[in-house]
Motif scaffolding. Structure first.
Motif, short mmCIF file in Angstrom:
data_model
loop_
_atom_site.label_atom_id
_atom_site.label_comp_id
_atom_site.label_asym_id
_atom_site.label_seq_id
_atom_site.Cartn_x
_atom_site.Cartn_y
_atom_site.Cartn_z
N ASP A 1 0.82 -1.22 0.00
CA ASP A 1 0.00 0.00 0.00
C ASP A 1 0.85 1.27 0.00
OD1 ASP A 1 0.92 -0.62 2.51
OD2 ASP A 1 -0.85 0.07 3.58
N THR A 2 2.15 1.11 0.13
CA THR A 2 3.05 2.27 0.06
C THR A 2 3.89 2.21 -1.22
OG1 THR A 2 4.61 1.09 1.49
CG2 THR A 2 3.13 2.66 2.54
N VAL A 3 4.91 1.37 -1.24
CA VAL A 3 5.80 1.25 -2.40
C VAL A 3 5.99 -0.23 -2.75
CG1 VAL A 3 7.01 3.40 -1.85
CG2 VAL A 3 7.87 1.24 -0.94
N TYR A 4 6.60 -0.47 -3.91
CA TYR A 4 6.95 -1.85 -4.23
C TYR A 4 8.03 -2.33 -3.25
CZ TYR A 4 4.43 -2.89 -8.55
OH TYR A 4 3.46 -3.19 -9.46
N ALA A 5 7.98 -3.61 -2.94
CA ALA A 5 8.92 -4.19 -1.98
C ALA A 5 9.57 -5.44 -2.54
CB ALA A 5 8.21 -4.53 -0.68
N ILE A 6 10.77 -5.74 -2.05
CA ILE A 6 11.41 -7.03 -2.29
C ILE A 6 11.09 -7.90 -1.10
CG2 ILE A 6 13.57 -8.26 -2.71
CD1 ILE A 6 14.78 -5.71 -3.74
N GLY A 7 10.68 -9.13 -1.35
CA GLY A 7 10.32 -9.99 -0.25
C GLY A 7 10.74 -11.43 -0.45
N CYS A 8 10.66 -12.19 0.63
CA CYS A 8 10.96 -13.62 0.59
C CYS A 8 10.27 -14.29 1.77
CB CYS A 8 12.47 -13.88 0.62
SG CYS A 8 13.28 -13.42 2.18
N ASP A 9 10.28 -15.60 1.75
CA ASP A 9 9.78 -16.39 2.88
C ASP A 9 10.74 -16.17 4.05
OD1 ASP A 9 9.04 -18.33 4.71
OD2 ASP A 9 8.90 -19.93 3.23
N ILE A 10 10.20 -15.80 5.21
CA ILE A 10 11.08 -15.47 6.34
C ILE A 10 11.83 -16.69 6.86
CG2 ILE A 10 9.69 -13.49 7.02
CD1 ILE A 10 8.62 -15.23 9.35
N THR A 11 11.43 -17.89 6.46
CA THR A 11 12.13 -19.09 6.95
C THR A 11 13.35 -19.45 6.10
OG1 THR A 11 10.80 -20.64 5.64
CG2 THR A 11 9.94 -20.00 7.80
N SER A 12 13.56 -18.76 4.98
CA SER A 12 14.65 -19.10 4.06
C SER A 12 15.85 -18.18 4.24
CB SER A 12 14.16 -19.02 2.61
OG SER A 12 15.23 -19.22 1.71
N LYS A 13 16.92 -18.71 4.81
CA LYS A 13 18.14 -17.93 5.00
C LYS A 13 18.78 -17.57 3.67
CE LYS A 13 22.63 -18.01 7.34
NZ LYS A 13 23.58 -18.80 8.17
N LYS A 14 18.77 -18.52 2.71
CA LYS A 14 19.36 -18.24 1.40
C LYS A 14 18.63 -17.12 0.69
CE LYS A 14 21.54 -22.72 0.48
NZ LYS A 14 21.62 -23.88 -0.44
N ALA A 15 17.31 -17.11 0.81
CA ALA A 15 16.54 -16.05 0.18
C ALA A 15 16.86 -14.70 0.81
CB ALA A 15 15.06 -16.35 0.28
N LEU A 16 16.99 -14.68 2.13
CA LEU A 16 17.37 -13.44 2.81
C LEU A 16 18.73 -12.95 2.31
CD1 LEU A 16 17.20 -11.26 5.01
CD2 LEU A 16 18.20 -12.92 6.60
N GLU A 17 19.68 -13.85 2.19
CA GLU A 17 21.01 -13.46 1.71
C GLU A 17 20.94 -12.90 0.30
OE1 GLU A 17 23.04 -17.13 2.26
OE2 GLU A 17 23.54 -16.74 4.38
N LYS A 18 20.06 -13.46 -0.52
CA LYS A 18 19.90 -12.95 -1.89
C LYS A 18 19.30 -11.55 -1.87
CE LYS A 18 18.02 -14.16 -6.43
NZ LYS A 18 17.33 -15.20 -7.24
N VAL A 19 18.32 -11.32 -1.01
CA VAL A 19 17.74 -9.99 -0.88
C VAL A 19 18.81 -8.98 -0.49
CG1 VAL A 19 16.16 -8.55 0.48
CG2 VAL A 19 15.40 -10.78 -0.35
N CYS A 20 19.67 -9.37 0.44
CA CYS A 20 20.74 -8.47 0.90
C CYS A 20 21.73 -8.17 -0.23
CB CYS A 20 21.46 -9.08 2.09
SG CYS A 20 20.46 -9.11 3.60
#
Length: 207
Positions: A35-54
């Motif tokens: 409702d504000t801006v576009y966001a990058i997101g992932c499943d919070i249980t995935s460490k690899k996905a978090l690292e990719k976001v970073c």
């Protein structure tokens, strides 16, 4: 090249929401509208996905402070420590809406998200696509704003896909996005130290 799917911004198609959630569940990184801006997101249980976001954002995972989009106040309570009646009433008053609240994190927060500050940002978006994603996956999803090198929020779907299409697994195109972020409120230090860290789309006079 990542995939791009167009989802109706007011009446999200369940089949397409399921497709996006399957990407999240497989450890994929998704760009989606809020409702504000576009966001990058992932499943919070995935460490690899978090690292990719970073990597995409160019930030250190150990120092990053991320926000979760939650389905409801009960889900927020699952991932945060007990809050006072004052803070609870404030959340009930303005959520869902364009606010991010910084609250003390509970032990349910995945270890790879826990920072030295022991806090987490939580949101409840009014955007039908964002909320459909959270409802379908059954737990919060990561939300970090999409900004270019000049700190300008990305809102044109074609520009977003051109810039990030090769870097994410899926772009959920919900039409033109907003250009003003959420208002961030720190409630992690008690009722006497509630502080607005950033004035954004959420009116501070509602707090």
């Amino acid at each position: 090249m990542g995939k791009r799917i167009a989802i109706h911004s007011e009446n999200p198609q369940r089949r397409l929401i399921r497709q996006a959630v399957e990407t999240l569940e497989k450890g994929g990184v998704v760009i989606y509208p809020t409702d504000t801006v576009y966001a990058i997101g992932c499943d919070i249980t995935s460490k690899k996905a978090l690292e990719k976001v970073c990597r995409i954002k160019g930030i250190n995972p150990e120092k990053a402070q991320f926000s979760f989009i939650c389905e409801d106040l009960k889900q927020i309570a699952d991932y945060t420590l007990p809050i006072s009646n004052v803070v609870h009433k404030m959340l009930r008053r303005v959520l869902p809406g364009p606010f991010t609240f910084i609250l003390p994190a509970s032990k349910k927060i995945p270890r790879h998200f826990q920072s030295r500050r022991k806090t987490v940002g939580v949101r409840m978006s009014t955007h039908p696509i964002a909320m459909a994603l959270v409802a379908e996956i059954g737990r919060p999803i990561l939300s970090t704003s999409l900004r270019d090198e000049s700190d300008v929020y990305e809102y044109d779907p074609d520009d977003i896909f051109e810039r990030y299409g090769t870097r994410v697994d899926l772009f959920v195109d919900g039409g033109w996005g907003g250009s003003e972020p959420s208002t961030v409120v720190d409630c992690s230090r008690g009722d006497d130290e509630i502080e607005v860290l950033r004035e954004g789309l959420g009116p501070v006079d509602l707090l």
